[in-house]
Motif scaffolding. Structure first.
Motif, short mmCIF file in Angstrom:
data_model
loop_
_atom_site.label_atom_id
_atom_site.label_comp_id
_atom_site.label_asym_id
_atom_site.label_seq_id
_atom_site.Cartn_x
_atom_site.Cartn_y
_atom_site.Cartn_z
N GLU A 536 -15.68 -1.21 53.40
CA GLU A 536 -14.73 -0.53 54.52
C GLU A 536 -13.73 -1.45 55.06
O GLU A 536 -12.76 -0.47 55.28
CB GLU A 536 -15.67 0.49 55.51
CG GLU A 536 -16.66 0.71 54.85
CD GLU A 536 -18.11 1.04 53.84
OE1 GLU A 536 -18.59 1.31 53.40
OE2 GLU A 536 -18.11 -0.43 54.23
N ASP A 537 -13.78 -2.39 55.04
CA ASP A 537 -13.27 -3.51 55.76
C ASP A 537 -12.08 -3.34 55.39
O ASP A 537 -10.88 -3.49 55.73
CB ASP A 537 -13.90 -4.21 56.93
CG ASP A 537 -14.75 -4.78 58.42
OD1 ASP A 537 -14.31 -3.46 58.19
OD2 ASP A 537 -15.38 -4.50 58.16
N LEU A 538 -12.50 -3.73 53.71
CA LEU A 538 -11.18 -4.34 53.20
C LEU A 538 -10.43 -3.12 53.06
O LEU A 538 -9.48 -3.80 52.78
CB LEU A 538 -12.07 -4.59 51.59
CG LEU A 538 -11.14 -5.11 50.81
CD1 LEU A 538 -10.81 -7.02 51.28
CD2 LEU A 538 -12.54 -5.41 49.50
N VAL A 539 -10.29 -2.11 53.06
CA VAL A 539 -9.41 -0.72 52.52
C VAL A 539 -9.13 -0.50 53.80
O VAL A 539 -8.26 -0.10 54.00
CB VAL A 539 -11.00 0.08 52.54
CG1 VAL A 539 -10.22 1.38 52.17
CG2 VAL A 539 -10.95 0.08 50.81
N LEU A 540 -10.25 -0.42 54.88
CA LEU A 540 -9.13 -0.08 56.40
C LEU A 540 -8.43 -0.67 57.48
O LEU A 540 -7.75 -0.61 57.75
CB LEU A 540 -10.56 1.10 57.02
CG LEU A 540 -10.97 2.31 55.84
CD1 LEU A 540 -12.39 2.05 57.38
CD2 LEU A 540 -10.07 3.48 56.33
N ASN A 541 -8.93 -2.53 56.86
CA ASN A 541 -8.06 -3.33 57.83
C ASN A 541 -8.33 -4.30 56.65
O ASN A 541 -8.25 -5.61 56.85
CB ASN A 541 -8.71 -3.63 58.66
CG ASN A 541 -8.60 -4.42 59.31
OD1 ASN A 541 -7.41 -4.93 59.69
ND2 ASN A 541 -8.98 -5.31 60.49
N ILE A 588 -15.01 6.37 50.55
CA ILE A 588 -15.27 6.52 52.13
C ILE A 588 -16.49 7.48 52.50
O ILE A 588 -15.22 8.48 52.72
CB ILE A 588 -14.59 5.05 53.33
CG1 ILE A 588 -14.28 4.02 52.67
CG2 ILE A 588 -15.31 5.52 54.50
CD1 ILE A 588 -13.47 3.35 53.52
N GLY A 589 -17.41 7.75 52.77
CA GLY A 589 -18.27 8.57 53.13
C GLY A 589 -18.03 9.62 52.35
O GLY A 589 -18.41 10.70 52.58
N ARG A 590 -18.27 9.80 51.02
CA ARG A 590 -18.21 10.33 49.85
C ARG A 590 -19.59 10.69 49.85
O ARG A 590 -19.81 12.65 49.74
CB ARG A 590 -17.29 9.70 48.52
CG ARG A 590 -18.47 10.36 47.13
CD ARG A 590 -17.65 9.57 45.95
NE ARG A 590 -17.79 10.71 44.63
CZ ARG A 590 -18.15 9.86 43.53
NH1 ARG A 590 -18.72 8.76 43.42
NH2 ARG A 590 -18.14 10.48 42.59
N TRP A 591 -20.49 10.55 50.14
CA TRP A 591 -21.42 10.66 50.31
C TRP A 591 -21.79 12.11 51.44
O TRP A 591 -22.87 13.00 50.47
CB TRP A 591 -23.26 9.55 50.82
CG TRP A 591 -23.04 9.39 51.63
CD1 TRP A 591 -21.72 8.47 52.69
CD2 TRP A 591 -23.45 10.01 52.64
NE1 TRP A 591 -21.52 8.71 54.42
CE2 TRP A 591 -22.99 8.93 54.16
CE3 TRP A 591 -23.78 10.74 52.73
CZ2 TRP A 591 -23.36 9.79 55.71
CZ3 TRP A 591 -24.74 11.49 54.54
CH2 TRP A 591 -24.02 10.43 55.40
N LYS A 592 -20.85 11.90 51.66
CA LYS A 592 -21.08 13.65 52.60
C LYS A 592 -21.08 14.34 51.55
O LYS A 592 -22.06 15.48 52.12
CB LYS A 592 -20.45 13.56 54.26
CG LYS A 592 -20.45 12.44 55.19
CD LYS A 592 -19.63 11.92 55.55
CE LYS A 592 -19.76 11.31 56.66
NZ LYS A 592 -18.60 10.11 57.96
N ASN A 593 -20.89 14.63 51.33
CA ASN A 593 -20.17 15.72 49.77
C ASN A 593 -21.74 16.23 49.24
O ASN A 593 -21.57 17.77 48.99
CB ASN A 593 -19.41 15.58 48.91
CG ASN A 593 -17.90 15.74 50.06
OD1 ASN A 593 -16.76 16.41 51.07
ND2 ASN A 593 -16.99 14.24 49.22
N TYR A 594 -22.22 15.16 49.12
CA TYR A 594 -23.39 15.30 48.27
C TYR A 594 -24.87 15.73 49.21
O TYR A 594 -26.13 15.66 48.54
CB TYR A 594 -23.56 14.13 47.35
CG TYR A 594 -22.97 14.26 46.49
CD1 TYR A 594 -22.43 15.52 45.43
CD2 TYR A 594 -21.64 14.45 46.73
CE1 TYR A 594 -21.62 15.97 44.53
CE2 TYR A 594 -20.15 14.08 45.60
CZ TYR A 594 -20.77 15.02 44.24
OH TYR A 594 -19.17 15.05 44.00
#
Length: 612
Positions: A536-541, A588-594
């Motif tokens: 997540e840090d690699l993607v967002l920062n 990121i946060g894809r799991w929330k859909n499932y």
């Protein structure tokens, strides 16, 4: 012996099966109580693929002679050929009750249990068959395959060696042996087995395909392509497999043309549509949805066809935002893949924990000996759970002009397995030798660059052993939200090999074992050798995170590391498309859909976060 029976046997010996059949038919009419006449007649019919007629002849005789061993054996063969495994097993058991010390019934019974992936009972009966008839090749082959399922390598090697001695041209012996080594990560031995087979059967498409798979695993891509093309010469149906390989190489247009031809020529094959989906990112063509849905819902289609179609439909419905349908399709795909592949590497939590204990014991023994490793080698190892961002990190680091990507090597899996299995008195010499061998090996892949990445996620099991051999090696451990990681595993097709995929409970349990391993290495490896970062840090920062990684690796900063999408290295992992794109945040946060359907993964979040 009647005259007709004698003439039939003579004709059969000369290869005249048609006239032999006629004579045996006459023999049955002349001697309706003759077991030899009925069994010979049925056997000739079976050789002509007239199994229904053969079965009628057998049943007719068994009505009056139910204890005929020969006829029961032929009936079991017919049932096995029709995949009526339960019927074949029951028939063999009747035959064994009559003649317990004859090999045929044990051999057929063992092969039926093998087809059911019941290795325990298969081994029981196939061992008896080989003891009674040690010169029958299929018994040794089947027994070797059963030992492979049980991961009993030495016993498997012995049986397949016997099988090869008896029939050097049975391609299946080399395929079982080579595939077993690949599952263990022992690529060198796999290639030895395959090449041994190719020296005897140089046109075998199956062996060329397995050679291509093995060579790809060690980055010998040009040689792999040669073998794929030779495989297709023998088996044109392997073109879609070559298409998937081309995708790994980043040759999307070439792959697309193969899958378009597959769809046009064989629209009933789901792999064509699946391949087209892998060639593109974003909204897929609506024209793919209807045929894939039809295949996915077809109760009569093959298991592998249903699997490819279900993975494809999962992706399509997820893109549409229909997550409940997407989960249903992904679940269906996993069920099919589990049936197809779970026997290759059956999941055993007990074995995983036992292996961990043995690795740690070996590491602590070696560490106490103060063994000196290879001082000059400075590889950059990238580890973590699969689907955690290891491929993206590899592409970023190897974008640096001084760094080559060696790809997903399995060197340390193979060598660590051997090291753990060996007695301790030779540890010092073996570890030093392995370190030298590794440096020589990767020098062929590093293209003259002073640094290289070795990205094998599952190396996390062996970090301590690698550190002792290569004390200046750097380890990058990338972590990702555990629910996102495991969901990505659930929605991805990996082929065969990984023991914990295609079953949500197995994946969750394996993830817990991964956390325990990393907790141990975190306590024992020097801080200057291990850097842990979050996807997540690699993607967002991105820039700050990448700069920290590059500094940790002992490299000067280069702007190319912020443009990994321009890196042309081959990517033979399911992240092939994502890792060639600019960094994006949608995963990121894809799991929330499932979340309502994946409680096993959601429950890992607290455990995963607290252990990092």
């Amino acid at each position: 012996m009647s005259g007709a029976l004698e003439r039939g046997i003579h004709l059969l010996g000369k290869g005249d099966i048609v006239n032999a059949t006629l004579e045996f038919q006459s023999a049955v009419q002349e001697a309706p109580a003759s077991e030899d006449a009925h069994s010979c007649f049925a056997l000739c019919l079976m050789r002509q693929r007239r199994n229904d007629e053969a079965e009628q002849v057998i049943h007719q005789f068994l009505q009056t002679s139910p204890t005929s061993y020969e006829c029961l054996i032929l009936l079991a063969e017919i049932k096995r050929g029709r995949s009526d495994l339960e019927g074949a097993i029951a028939t063999c058991q009747k035959a064994i009750a009559i003649e317990p010390n004859r090999a045929e019934a044990h051999g057929i019974l063992g092969s039926c249990y093998l087809k059911k992936f019941d290795a325990k009972h298969a081994i029981e009966h196939l061992k008896l068959a080989t003891q009674i008839a040690p010169d029958v090749e299929p018994y040794h082959h089947y027994l070797g395959a059963a030992y492979s399922i049980e991961m009993k390598t030495l016993l498997m090697e012995n049986e397949l060696s016997q099988a090869m001695r008896l029939d050097p041209r049975n391609v299946q012996n080399y395929l079982v042996l080579g595939s077993h080594y690949l599952r263990m990560g022992i690529v060198g031995k796999a290639l030895d087995a395959v090449m041994s087979g190719l020296r005897k059967m140089p046109k075998s498409g199956q062996l060329h395909e397995l050679a291509a798979i093995a060579l790809t695993m060690i980055k010998q891509d040009e040689e792999a392509e040669v073998h794929y093309k030779k495989a297709i010469e023998d088996k044109p149906d392997l073109k879609p497999s070559f298409g998937l390989w081309l995708i790994d190489q980043g040759r999307f247009e070439e792959a697309k043309s193969i899958f378009q031809a597959t769809v046009a020529q064989k629209p009933q094959l789901a792999i064509g549509y699946y391949g087209l989906l892998q060639c593109q990112k974003g909204a897929a063509s609506e024209s793919l949805k209807e045929p894939m849905m039809k295949i996915a819902c077809d109760l009569n289609t093959s298991l592998i066809n249903k699997m490819y179609a279900s993975y494809g439909m999962g992706k399509l419905t997820e893109q549409e935002g229909d997550y409940q349908s997407a989960f249903r399709y992904y679940d269906q795909a996993n069920e099919a893949a589990f049936i197809l592949h779970s026997h290759n590497a059956p999941f055993s939590l007990e074995r995983i924990r036992s292996d961990r204990d043995l690795i740690i014991k070996k590491y602590e023994s070696l560490k106490s000996q103060k063994i000196e490793g290879m001082e000059s080698a400075r590889p950059i190892f990238i580890v973590g759970m699969i689907r955690s961002g290891t491929t993206l990190l590899d592409q970023i680091v190897s974008s640096h002009p001084l760094v080559a990507s060696a790809g997903e090597l399995r060197f340390w899996i193979e060598k660590s397995i051997g090291l753990v299995a060996k007695p301790e008195e030779n540890d010092r010499e073996i570890l030093r030798k392995v370190a030298v061998e590794y440096e020589e090996y990767v020098s062929l892949l590093s293209k003259g660059k002073p640094f290289h990445t070795d990205k094998m996620p599952l190396y996390f099991s062996y970090l301590g052993l690698i550190h002792l051999a290569l004390p200046h090696a750097r380890f990058l451990h990338i972590q990702r939200d555990p629910a996102d990681t495991c969901l990505s595993i659930f929605t991805t097709y990996f082929g065969g090999g990984s023991q914990f995929v295609y079953n949500r409970s197995n994946t969750a349990e394996y993830y817990k074992e991964y956390l325990k391993f990393m907790e141990y290495w975190r306590r024992h490896l020097p801080a200057e050798n291990l850097l842990e970062l979050h996807y997540e840090d690699l993607v967002l920062n991105k820039e700050a995170t990448v700069r920290n990684v590059i500094e940790f690796c002992g490299l000067s900063w280069d702007e190319a590391c912020l443009h990994h999408e321009k890196n042309t290295s081959a990517i033979n992992t399911p992240s092939r498309w994502q890792a060639r794109q600019p960094v994006y945040t949608s995963s990121i946060g894809r799991w929330k859909n499932y979340k309502d359907w994946i409680p096993e993964f959601v429950s890992l979040r607290q455990e995963g976060i607290s252990s990092s």
